[in-house]
Write a protein that holds these residues in place. Structure first.
Motif, PDB file in Angstrom:
ATOM      1  N   GLY A  34       0.785  -1.218   0.000  1.00  0.00           N
ATOM      2  CA  GLY A  34       0.000   0.000   0.000  1.00  0.00           C
ATOM      3  C   GLY A  34       0.817   1.268   0.000  1.00  0.00           C
ATOM      4  N   SER A  35       0.087   2.373  -0.077  1.00  0.00           N
ATOM      5  CA  SER A  35       0.690   3.692   0.038  1.00  0.00           C
ATOM      6  C   SER A  35      -0.236   4.552   0.882  1.00  0.00           C
ATOM      7  CB  SER A  35       0.947   4.312  -1.329  1.00  0.00           C
ATOM      8  OG  SER A  35      -0.261   4.610  -1.970  1.00  0.00           O
ATOM      9  N   ALA A  36       0.325   5.644   1.433  1.00  0.00           N
ATOM     10  CA  ALA A  36      -0.433   6.482   2.352  1.00  0.00           C
ATOM     11  C   ALA A  36      -0.199   7.953   2.065  1.00  0.00           C
ATOM     12  CB  ALA A  36      -0.032   6.181   3.795  1.00  0.00           C
ATOM     13  N   ASP A  49       3.817  11.065   3.533  1.00  0.00           N
ATOM     14  CA  ASP A  49       3.367   9.950   2.709  1.00  0.00           C
ATOM     15  C   ASP A  49       4.310   8.778   2.930  1.00  0.00           C
ATOM     16  OD1 ASP A  49       5.660  10.578   1.268  1.00  0.00           O
ATOM     17  OD2 ASP A  49       4.582  11.407  -0.419  1.00  0.00           O
ATOM     18  N   THR A  51       4.986   4.193   1.945  1.00  0.00           N
ATOM     19  CA  THR A  51       4.526   2.893   1.471  1.00  0.00           C
ATOM     20  C   THR A  51       4.440   1.914   2.638  1.00  0.00           C
ATOM     21  OG1 THR A  51       6.784   2.206   0.965  1.00  0.00           O
ATOM     22  CG2 THR A  51       5.521   3.236  -0.818  1.00  0.00           C
ATOM     23  N   SER A  52       3.777   0.802   2.399  1.00  0.00           N
ATOM     24  CA  SER A  52       3.648  -0.234   3.419  1.00  0.00           C
ATOM     25  C   SER A  52       3.573  -1.606   2.758  1.00  0.00           C
ATOM     26  CB  SER A  52       2.398  -0.007   4.273  1.00  0.00           C
ATOM     27  OG  SER A  52       1.232  -0.144   3.490  1.00  0.00           O
ATOM     28  N   ASP A  75       0.971  -4.026   9.147  1.00  0.00           N
ATOM     29  CA  ASP A  75       1.838  -3.484   8.100  1.00  0.00           C
ATOM     30  C   ASP A  75       3.120  -2.947   8.713  1.00  0.00           C
ATOM     31  OD1 ASP A  75       0.077  -3.843   5.966  1.00  0.00           O
ATOM     32  OD2 ASP A  75      -0.813  -1.862   6.172  1.00  0.00           O
ATOM     33  N   THR A  77       5.663  -0.110   7.878  1.00  0.00           N
ATOM     34  CA  THR A  77       5.447   1.088   7.078  1.00  0.00           C
ATOM     35  C   THR A  77       6.730   1.886   6.919  1.00  0.00           C
ATOM     36  OG1 THR A  77       4.828   2.394   9.010  1.00  0.00           O
ATOM     37  CG2 THR A  77       3.046   1.280   7.835  1.00  0.00           C
ATOM     38  N   TYR A  79       6.410   5.341   6.383  1.00  0.00           N
ATOM     39  CA  TYR A  79       5.712   6.617   6.332  1.00  0.00           C
ATOM     40  C   TYR A  79       6.629   7.700   6.888  1.00  0.00           C
ATOM     41  CZ  TYR A  79       1.362   3.845   6.015  1.00  0.00           C
ATOM     42  OH  TYR A  79       0.367   2.976   5.660  1.00  0.00           O
ATOM     43  N   THR A 166      -5.063   5.538   3.201  1.00  0.00           N
ATOM     44  CA  THR A 166      -4.251   4.484   2.583  1.00  0.00           C
ATOM     45  C   THR A 166      -5.019   3.823   1.452  1.00  0.00           C
ATOM     46  OG1 THR A 166      -5.029   2.783   4.146  1.00  0.00           O
ATOM     47  CG2 THR A 166      -2.999   3.964   4.725  1.00  0.00           C
ATOM     48  N   LYS A 168      -4.537   0.104  -0.776  1.00  0.00           N
ATOM     49  CA  LYS A 168      -3.768  -1.137  -0.751  1.00  0.00           C
ATOM     50  C   LYS A 168      -4.223  -2.078  -1.852  1.00  0.00           C
ATOM     51  CE  LYS A 168      -3.359  -1.006   4.185  1.00  0.00           C
ATOM     52  NZ  LYS A 168      -3.220  -1.786   5.364  1.00  0.00           N
TER      53      LYS A 168
END
Length: 175
Positions: A34-36, A49, A51-52, A75, A77, A79, A166, A168
């Motif tokens: 995922g990304s945030a 921001d 990724t995870s 996750d 992360t 971040y 997020t 995913k």
């Protein structure tokens, strides 16, 4: 965010795969990427921001046209907030799910709790809501996507409200 484009491309690439009959009842496990996008409001107005990558496990029960379930995920992360001034190392979520079959897959809503760990900001708990879609690619394997909005009020008693969105991509196995 470039990562969101890659996640979307991966989901679109798997969409044309023919669906087989899928039972959504029972347990499942999987992996997610995922990304945030992070917004901090309060005394400081900050953005971040990252990724995870993580794992998830859950259990579903069908009742008529609805599917109910519970899921836990973890996750690790990457971040970063304020260009790396603060970091978030991991998140753990406990989610309740309710959904229905749609377009050969399972469309669902989620609500639950999230715990985050940060070496600089400390650890705290918040809540989340979101939407997801799982699509079967075989009798036991599914791909999916999940969009979640997390909220931490007064993060670690700091007078900072933290919102994290997020997205995913998920791959799971039903058993």
């Amino acid at each position: 965010m470039t990562m969101n484009k890659y996640l979307l491309a991966a989901l679109i690439a798997t969409a044309p795969i023919a669906a087989t009959a899928q039972s959504w009842d029972g347990g499942y496990v999987g992996v997610q990427l995922g990304s945030a996008d992070i917004d901090v409001d309060g005394a400081a107005e900050l953005e971040g921001d990252g990724t995870s990558v993580g794992i998830f496990a859950g259990f579903n029960v069908s009742n008529g046209g609805l599917v109910y379930g519970a899921e836990i995920d973890y996750d690790t992360t990457d971040y970063e907030i304020a260009d790396g001034a603060q970091e978030v190392d991991s998140t753990t979520r406990l989610k309740g799910r309710i959904g229905t079959e749609l377009g050969g897959g399972l469309a669902y809503g989620v609500a639950g709790f999230v715990a985050a760990t940060s070496p600089g900001l400390g650890d705290d708990n918040g809540y989340l809501i979101g939407l997801g879609y799982d699509f079967p690619v075989s009798d036991n394997i599914f791909v999916g996507a999940e969009l979640l909005q997390h909220q931490f009020e007064d993060y670690n008693d700091s007078d900072l409200d933290v919102g994290v969105t997020t997205i995913k991509a998920r791959v799971g196995f039903n058993f």
